[in-house]
Scaffold this active site. Structure first.
Site, short mmCIF file in Angstrom:
data_model
loop_
_atom_site.label_atom_id
_atom_site.label_comp_id
_atom_site.label_asym_id
_atom_site.label_seq_id
_atom_site.Cartn_x
_atom_site.Cartn_y
_atom_site.Cartn_z
N GLU A 82 -48.38 -17.63 1.21
CA GLU A 82 -48.76 -18.52 0.29
C GLU A 82 -48.30 -19.57 0.94
O GLU A 82 -49.09 -21.10 0.38
CB GLU A 82 -48.74 -18.48 -0.88
CG GLU A 82 -49.00 -17.43 -1.53
CD GLU A 82 -48.81 -16.97 -2.72
OE1 GLU A 82 -47.76 -17.32 -3.28
OE2 GLU A 82 -49.73 -16.14 -3.92
N GLU A 113 -39.15 2.46 6.33
CA GLU A 113 -37.64 1.50 5.56
C GLU A 113 -36.95 2.52 6.67
O GLU A 113 -35.73 2.03 5.54
CB GLU A 113 -37.97 1.76 3.99
CG GLU A 113 -38.08 3.41 3.57
CD GLU A 113 -38.18 2.38 2.05
OE1 GLU A 113 -37.20 3.22 1.39
OE2 GLU A 113 -38.68 1.76 1.88
#
Length: 270
Positions: A82, A113
């Site tokens: 963004e 992960e």
């Protein structure tokens, strides 16, 4: 840390959720969300020195990397993505890295992960330098992918920080600047996409927005370097120029489109 002691894994304050009405569910989720802003407020003393340290490095050309898995990784990628349209900063200045790569943005990648060495391997694709910063994001504070990345980054002289929702975690032990947002048990037990994720989003907004302001990407309170990617943003930029320079709408828009940004147009006028 023993998994039984993780606040993020403790039982919800509410039970028999399946028996609640829609109104009750929404009300209780909202009640729990009220605790998030308080937890973030209590962490400001940890966030501030991290931002100041990152600012100094970014002014020397350094970059900021977000590293996470699952929800935490997605929020890091979201915040990083963004910044170019909002502040006109290069997409190479703040970079989000998620365990499992871009596929993991939409799909769970099995055991991504759990690979302790993979986080640093993924960072190495960007040729990290000591001017760079790595922020590890993991609600549990025990995610191997993130811990490994932070450990190696610090060993190689990079600035390191982290955001967790548990106190005194292995991840916090590895990072120079641990940020702990202790939001308490989740509404759905263990679902850290809820309060923990909201806290992470808030802290990331605070970090990146503060950095962009400190790096000169805002004038007054305006996003003067935003990218003009649609009619709404062109209209917003035009009105900014009207306010800044006292122009009529048509002239302000012409100058904006010619210069490419509000900041450039305003600077040319001075």
């Amino acid at each position: 840390m023993n998994i039984k002691k993780k606040i993020t894994e403790q039982p919800s304050h509410f039970d028999h959720l399946e028996k609640m009405s829609v109104g009750e569910l929404l009300q209780h989720i909202n009640e729990e969300d009220h605790h998030v802003a308080e937890a973030v407020s209590e962490a400001i003393a940890q966030i501030m020195p991290f931002v100041e340290a990152v600012e100094a490095r970014m002014k020397q050309g350094g970059r900021l990397f977000y590293v996470g898995a699952g929800t935490s990784g997605r929020l890091g990628v979201l915040d990083a993505s963004e910044l170019p349209p909002t502040f006109g900063v290069s997409e190479t200045r703040v970079i989000g890295i998620i365990a499992g790569g871009d596929r993991a943005l939409r799909h769970a990648v099995e055991r991504a992960e759990d690979r302790v060495e993979q986080g640093w391997k993924d960072l190495q694709r960007y040729d990290p330098t000591p001017n760079d910063t790595v922020l590890g994001i993991a609600a549990s504070g025990t995610t191997p992918y993130v811990i490994g990345a932070i450990h190696q980054a610090r060993q190689h002289g990079l600035l390191t920080g982290c955001i967790t929702s548990n106190p005194h975690t292995p991840l916090a032990d590895e990072a120079e600047f641990p940020i702990e947002t202790i939001v308490g048990p989740e509404f759905v037990t263990g679902s850290s996409r809820m309060k923990s994720g909201t806290a992470q989003k808030m802290v990331l907004n605070m970090i990146s927005t503060s950095l962009m302001i400190r790096l000169g990407r805002v004038r007054g309170n305006r996003m003067v370097n935003m990218q003009l990617t649609n009619d709404k943003l062109i209209d917003r930029g035009t009105r900014m120029l009207q306010d800044l320079l006292g122009l009529d709408y048509e002239e302000a828009q012409q100058r904006l489109l010619s210069a490419g940004s509000v900041n450039s147009a305003a600077t040319l006028e001075q």
